[in-house]
Write a protein that holds these residues in place. Sequence first.
Motif, PDB file in Angstrom:
ATOM      1  N   ASP A  55       2.298   2.129  -4.707  1.00  0.00           N
ATOM      2  CA  ASP A  55       3.605   1.509  -4.481  1.00  0.00           C
ATOM      3  C   ASP A  55       3.644   0.071  -4.985  1.00  0.00           C
ATOM      4  O   ASP A  55       4.490  -0.286  -5.803  1.00  0.00           O
ATOM      5  CB  ASP A  55       3.954   1.552  -2.988  1.00  0.00           C
ATOM      6  CG  ASP A  55       4.259   2.963  -2.514  1.00  0.00           C
ATOM      7  OD1 ASP A  55       4.967   3.691  -3.241  1.00  0.00           O
ATOM      8  OD2 ASP A  55       3.770   3.342  -1.435  1.00  0.00           O
ATOM      9  N   PHE A  56       2.742  -0.787  -4.511  1.00  0.00           N
ATOM     10  CA  PHE A  56       2.838  -2.227  -4.784  1.00  0.00           C
ATOM     11  C   PHE A  56       1.670  -2.751  -5.615  1.00  0.00           C
ATOM     12  O   PHE A  56       0.506  -2.413  -5.372  1.00  0.00           O
ATOM     13  CB  PHE A  56       2.887  -3.022  -3.476  1.00  0.00           C
ATOM     14  CG  PHE A  56       4.185  -2.924  -2.743  1.00  0.00           C
ATOM     15  CD1 PHE A  56       5.213  -3.827  -2.988  1.00  0.00           C
ATOM     16  CD2 PHE A  56       4.390  -1.920  -1.809  1.00  0.00           C
ATOM     17  CE1 PHE A  56       6.412  -3.737  -2.320  1.00  0.00           C
ATOM     18  CE2 PHE A  56       5.592  -1.822  -1.127  1.00  0.00           C
ATOM     19  CZ  PHE A  56       6.604  -2.727  -1.386  1.00  0.00           C
ATOM     20  N   SER A  57       2.004  -3.588  -6.578  1.00  0.00           N
ATOM     21  CA  SER A  57       1.022  -4.429  -7.255  1.00  0.00           C
ATOM     22  C   SER A  57       1.241  -5.853  -6.756  1.00  0.00           C
ATOM     23  O   SER A  57       2.342  -6.399  -6.893  1.00  0.00           O
ATOM     24  CB  SER A  57       1.205  -4.386  -8.778  1.00  0.00           C
ATOM     25  OG  SER A  57       0.830  -3.138  -9.305  1.00  0.00           O
ATOM     26  N   ILE A  58       0.216  -6.434  -6.178  1.00  0.00           N
ATOM     27  CA  ILE A  58       0.323  -7.765  -5.579  1.00  0.00           C
ATOM     28  C   ILE A  58      -0.361  -8.774  -6.490  1.00  0.00           C
ATOM     29  O   ILE A  58      -1.543  -8.640  -6.811  1.00  0.00           O
ATOM     30  CB  ILE A  58      -0.317  -7.786  -4.184  1.00  0.00           C
ATOM     31  CG1 ILE A  58       0.352  -6.730  -3.297  1.00  0.00           C
ATOM     32  CG2 ILE A  58      -0.202  -9.171  -3.555  1.00  0.00           C
ATOM     33  CD1 ILE A  58      -0.507  -6.311  -2.124  1.00  0.00           C
ATOM     34  N   SER A  90      -0.835   1.575   0.310  1.00  0.00           N
ATOM     35  CA  SER A  90      -0.649   1.957  -1.089  1.00  0.00           C
ATOM     36  C   SER A  90      -0.358   0.723  -1.944  1.00  0.00           C
ATOM     37  O   SER A  90       0.786   0.425  -2.267  1.00  0.00           O
ATOM     38  CB  SER A  90       0.488   2.979  -1.217  1.00  0.00           C
ATOM     39  OG  SER A  90       0.691   3.336  -2.566  1.00  0.00           O
ATOM     40  N   PHE A  91      -1.420   0.003  -2.310  1.00  0.00           N
ATOM     41  CA  PHE A  91      -1.251  -1.210  -3.110  1.00  0.00           C
ATOM     42  C   PHE A  91      -2.515  -1.497  -3.906  1.00  0.00           C
ATOM     43  O   PHE A  91      -3.588  -0.943  -3.639  1.00  0.00           O
ATOM     44  CB  PHE A  91      -0.918  -2.410  -2.224  1.00  0.00           C
ATOM     45  CG  PHE A  91      -2.008  -2.813  -1.264  1.00  0.00           C
ATOM     46  CD1 PHE A  91      -3.110  -3.558  -1.681  1.00  0.00           C
ATOM     47  CD2 PHE A  91      -1.940  -2.448   0.081  1.00  0.00           C
ATOM     48  CE1 PHE A  91      -4.120  -3.917  -0.802  1.00  0.00           C
ATOM     49  CE2 PHE A  91      -2.946  -2.805   0.973  1.00  0.00           C
ATOM     50  CZ  PHE A  91      -4.040  -3.539   0.530  1.00  0.00           C
ATOM     51  N   GLU A  92      -2.366  -2.354  -4.887  1.00  0.00           N
ATOM     52  CA  GLU A  92      -3.492  -2.972  -5.568  1.00  0.00           C
ATOM     53  C   GLU A  92      -3.295  -4.479  -5.480  1.00  0.00           C
ATOM     54  O   GLU A  92      -2.169  -4.973  -5.577  1.00  0.00           O
ATOM     55  CB  GLU A  92      -3.571  -2.535  -7.031  1.00  0.00           C
ATOM     56  CG  GLU A  92      -2.354  -2.889  -7.863  1.00  0.00           C
ATOM     57  CD  GLU A  92      -2.496  -2.503  -9.326  1.00  0.00           C
ATOM     58  OE1 GLU A  92      -3.574  -2.028  -9.727  1.00  0.00           O
ATOM     59  OE2 GLU A  92      -1.499  -2.681 -10.083  1.00  0.00           O
ATOM     60  N   LEU A  93      -4.379  -5.194  -5.258  1.00  0.00           N
ATOM     61  CA  LEU A  93      -4.326  -6.647  -5.175  1.00  0.00           C
ATOM     62  C   LEU A  93      -5.019  -7.218  -6.396  1.00  0.00           C
ATOM     63  O   LEU A  93      -6.241  -7.108  -6.553  1.00  0.00           O
ATOM     64  CB  LEU A  93      -5.003  -7.139  -3.898  1.00  0.00           C
ATOM     65  CG  LEU A  93      -5.157  -8.651  -3.732  1.00  0.00           C
ATOM     66  CD1 LEU A  93      -3.801  -9.353  -3.810  1.00  0.00           C
ATOM     67  CD2 LEU A  93      -5.855  -8.984  -2.412  1.00  0.00           C
ATOM     68  N   LEU A  94      -4.223  -7.797  -7.302  1.00  0.00           N
ATOM     69  CA  LEU A  94      -4.766  -8.379  -8.527  1.00  0.00           C
ATOM     70  C   LEU A  94      -4.976  -9.872  -8.309  1.00  0.00           C
ATOM     71  O   LEU A  94      -4.023 -10.654  -8.268  1.00  0.00           O
ATOM     72  CB  LEU A  94      -3.809  -8.138  -9.694  1.00  0.00           C
ATOM     73  CG  LEU A  94      -3.551  -6.658  -9.998  1.00  0.00           C
ATOM     74  CD1 LEU A  94      -2.092  -6.313  -9.696  1.00  0.00           C
ATOM     75  CD2 LEU A  94      -3.865  -6.323 -11.430  1.00  0.00           C
TER      76      LEU A  94
END
Length: 246
Positions: free
Chosen positions: A5-8, A33-37
């Motif tokens: 869902d989310f790209s942070i 449901s996310f990735e933390l960049l």
Amino acid sequence: MYKIDFSIVMPAFNAELTLAESIQSVLGQTLGSFELLIVDDCSTDGTRDLILSFAAADQRIRPIFLQENGGVASARNAAIRCAEGRYIAFLDADDIWLENKLVRQLDAFSQGADVVYSDFVRFHKDGSEKIVVSPDGVDFKKLLRGNCIGNLTAAYDVSKLGKFFQESIGHEDYFMWLQIFRKGVKSKRVPEKLAMYRVLNTSVSGNKIKAVGWTWNIYRNKIGLSLFSSCYHFVIYVFGAIMKRI
């Protein structure tokens, strides 16, 4: 099709004193449901090691290490280019999200919003706080009167709008949101405090004289407003900025 869902997007430069708390506020989200960049902009303290230790413990963290220092816009853009989520959200390495931030925003997106934002809290080292209540019904005209979108609270739908990149012009996030809202997007405010903005004496936005110049540049040179319209909105912007600090 989006797998998450989310790209942070989290830029970090010499942020070892606050970075862990910021990362933990993301990992503590009720929506997973996310990735933390996390983009290390050539830090000279322990930021890089801290990022690597968190990334080793949680595969949702994607570290990006820049080869030369380029500033916050460059760091955010590096993350945006790599982002794989449907929604892009922003959190700086000294700010904090409350645990329901993402789940509340996902619900708002499911109701048809293109951009979602919320209220937040400004907090100081001495423990003092001030609640910032965001306005309902933000559009391009309202945004011209001053940046009423807290970047740490906001997210946009990549599947509908595409990706937006930032320019190193001072008010990077403000100009980006103006570009987004100029498309006539449907926005939705979540009427809750979902984030906490750490007020630092070293904050770039704390240089009020420079900030005034950045805003004028956006009106005249980036958005292309007429001289009269630029003056009109500039006066409103300055008045609003003063009122925020009272």
